[in-house]
Design a protein around this motif. Structure first.
Motif, PDB file in Angstrom:
ATOM      1  N   ASN A  38       4.636   5.617   9.768  1.00 33.02           N
ATOM      2  CA  ASN A  38       5.729   6.522   9.374  1.00 33.02           C
ATOM      3  C   ASN A  38       6.366   7.187  10.584  1.00 33.02           C
ATOM      4  N   LEU A  68      -3.572   3.141  -1.985  1.00 29.24           N
ATOM      5  CA  LEU A  68      -2.580   4.180  -1.742  1.00 29.24           C
ATOM      6  C   LEU A  68      -2.222   4.873  -3.047  1.00 29.24           C
ATOM      7  N   SER A  69      -1.754   6.092  -2.940  1.00 27.81           N
ATOM      8  CA  SER A  69      -1.243   6.770  -4.127  1.00 27.81           C
ATOM      9  C   SER A  69       0.192   6.347  -4.423  1.00 27.81           C
ATOM     10  N   SER A  70       0.924   5.874  -3.414  1.00 23.41           N
ATOM     11  CA  SER A  70       2.333   5.539  -3.584  1.00 23.41           C
ATOM     12  C   SER A  70       2.560   4.168  -4.201  1.00 23.41           C
ATOM     13  N   TYR A  71       1.581   3.262  -4.075  1.00 19.63           N
ATOM     14  CA  TYR A  71       1.759   1.892  -4.541  1.00 19.63           C
ATOM     15  C   TYR A  71       0.493   1.406  -5.241  1.00 19.63           C
ATOM     16  N   ASP A  93      -1.268   5.272   8.369  1.00 19.25           N
ATOM     17  CA  ASP A  93      -0.046   5.606   7.635  1.00 19.25           C
ATOM     18  C   ASP A  93       0.847   6.505   8.476  1.00 19.25           C
ATOM     19  N   ASP A 107       1.345   5.754   2.584  1.00 20.24           N
ATOM     20  CA  ASP A 107       1.559   7.023   1.881  1.00 20.24           C
ATOM     21  C   ASP A 107       2.256   7.992   2.824  1.00 20.24           C
ATOM     22  N   PRO A 108       3.092   8.887   2.315  1.00 22.33           N
ATOM     23  CA  PRO A 108       3.782   9.847   3.191  1.00 22.33           C
ATOM     24  C   PRO A 108       2.822  10.679   4.026  1.00 22.33           C
ATOM     25  N   GLU A 159      14.784  -1.805  -4.939  1.00 22.59           N
ATOM     26  CA  GLU A 159      14.834  -0.418  -4.466  1.00 22.59           C
ATOM     27  C   GLU A 159      16.254  -0.011  -4.082  1.00 22.59           C
ATOM     28  N   LYS A 164       5.604  -1.920  -7.884  1.00 26.34           N
ATOM     29  CA  LYS A 164       6.034  -0.552  -8.196  1.00 26.34           C
ATOM     30  C   LYS A 164       7.452  -0.532  -8.748  1.00 26.34           C
ATOM     31  N   ARG A 201       4.702  -3.247  -3.301  1.00 25.44           N
ATOM     32  CA  ARG A 201       6.004  -2.574  -3.289  1.00 25.44           C
ATOM     33  C   ARG A 201       6.897  -3.108  -4.419  1.00 25.44           C
TER      34      ARG A 201
END
Length: 437
Positions: free
Chosen positions: A427, A110-113, A423, A416-417, A334, A73, A70
């Motif tokens: 979430n 993950l695609s997000s991190y 996940d 990821d969302p 962030e 990123k 995190r």
């Protein structure tokens, strides 16, 4: 300290502001990760930003020096090179030791991190972020200690700060349309405005030092779940983070949900814990390279509201440390980006009432980003404050690698969302958790 011009000032990227050096669109008090990130994104949006930092770089900061994906990123988003050639030490994941067992948990794919973490001393990291903000156009005054707010006599709104530059005979007044408190856990500016810590939110204490050790070159961050004070299991964890330079950052963190909080000799506890380590690791007094230092970890929004009479709180000043794992740098950066977007939009509004309405939406943006997750974290820290439950959870989870992999995603807030089932569960729980102000 940054040189002062008599009537106007030029930023490090050549932009001339045309206003006195003690005036700006935004004043950011504090140039740690939260303040520097806020200043960077504000400067990128074309605003004149003045950062006031009481220390001079490079400076020390009590921290584990470890970044999860995190945090990586957030660095990449600011255009900072995170290559090993530029001095970063990469790690593959988290090694967890507890209940007599040992698990190596890779960071999730993950695609997000990104799939790796980093280690770097805070003396380097904080200076790097501050210089990055300067490169974007922010003005930095080092060695300037803010002593209090400047208030509008009619509205009580903060319109500036009074500060004492190092070596100066007296104080100086700095003014801006918006003031940001990025001055850390103690946040003297927030306190001066009447904003104090909340007793209903968690607080941690961390102590750490450095040792010369053959364990300095490690592919994993290492977390020890068993922290004992005599026959008492305490709510917290120990860590060993290899720095790649012949030393390791070694420390421990404890939570205020323990009855022992505030009544424990943390330095002695660290020494006692390390005394049980294998001798070949070298965690002895003669190998210690720095003093044992401690710091508070303000968690789960432990100071609110985050917007009050022209003052906006970011990072540790607003209690944004993750209650699950004590991570603060990623959330400082962030929240700095969230705040900068809010301020840029607010100051672009034509009327004061519209500006105020946008600024007042900042706390809601923070709750949307972290509120549900932090609410779960507050429940978590209360639960592990019960030694029996902590002991049970450690013993039964360490023998289940799949459960621990899920726990890593939850505790590090890495999903990821629209990812896999774990996940979606994390979430979903975050969305369902109560999100009080």
């Amino acid at each position: 300290m940054t040189e002062h011009a008599p009537s106007s000032t030029q930023t490090s990227n050549g932009r001339r502001t045309g206003r006195p050096v003690d005036e700006a669109d935004v004043i950011v008090v504090g140039a740690g990760p939260a303040g520097s990130t806020t200043a960077y994104y504000l400067a990128q949006a074309g605003l004149d930003v003045l950062m006031l930092e009481k220390s001079t770089f490079p400076r020390e900061k009590v921290c584990g020096d470890g970044l999860t994906p995190r945090g990586v990123k957030a660095l990449v988003a600011m255009g900072i090179s995170v290559s090993e050639q530029d001095g970063w030490v990469r790690n593959k994941g988290l090694r967890v030791i507890g209940a007599g067992q040992r698990l190596e948990l890779p960071w999730p794919e993950l695609s997000s991190y990104p799939g790796y973490g980093l280690v770097r001393p805070r003396t380097d990291l904080d200076q790097m972020l501050a210089r990055r903000a300067q490169q974007a156009g922010a003005r930095l005054c080092e060695g300037v200690t803010v002593t209090g707010p400047v208030l509008d006599d009619r509205t009580g709104r903060i319109t500036g700060v009074v500060a004492k530059p190092a070596g100066a005979d007296g104080e100086r007044t700095y003014r801006a349309r918006v003031i940001v408190a990025a001055d850390g856990n103690s946040s003297r500016l927030s306190v001066a405005m009447g904003l104090r810590k909340r007793d209903d939110r968690p607080l941690g204490v961390a102590v750490r030092t450095y040792y010369q050790t053959p364990r300095h070159d490690d592919d994993y961050l290492e977390s020890w779940l068993d922290l004992w004070d005599g026959d008492r299991l305490l709510p917290g964890y120990g860590w060993i983070f290899g720095m790649g330079d012949g030393t390791s950052n070694v420390g421990l963190g404890l939570l205020n949900t323990s009855v022992a909080f505030g009544h424990t000799d943390y330095h002695g506890m660290l020494r006692t814990w390390l005394a049980g380590m294998p001798a070949e690791w070298g965690f002895t007094e003669e190998n210690r390279t720095q003093p044992i230092r401690g710091a508070a970890l303000p968690m789960g929004f432990n100071r609110t509201p985050h917007y009050y009479r022209g003052l906006l709180l970011v990072g540790d000043a607003g209690g944004m440390v993750n209650p699950f794992n004590g991570e603060g740098i990623a959330y400082a950066m962030e929240s700095g980006e969230i705040l900068a977007r809010t301020i840029a939009q607010a100051l672009a509004r034509a009327r004061r009432a519209e500006t105020e309405r946008v600024l007042a939406g900042y706390p809601r943006a923070l709750r949307d980003a972290y509120g549900g997750y932090y609410a779960m974290g507050r429940v978590f820290v209360k639960a592990i404050g019960r030694p029996g439950l902590m002991r049970f959870a450690t013993r039964h989870s360490m023998s289940r690698p799949a459960l621990m992999a899920f726990a890593l995603k939850l505790l590090a807030n890495l999903t990821d969302p629209r990812g896999d089932a774990s996940d979606r569960l994390v979430n979903g729980l975050s969305k369902l958790a109560p999100n009080p102000k």
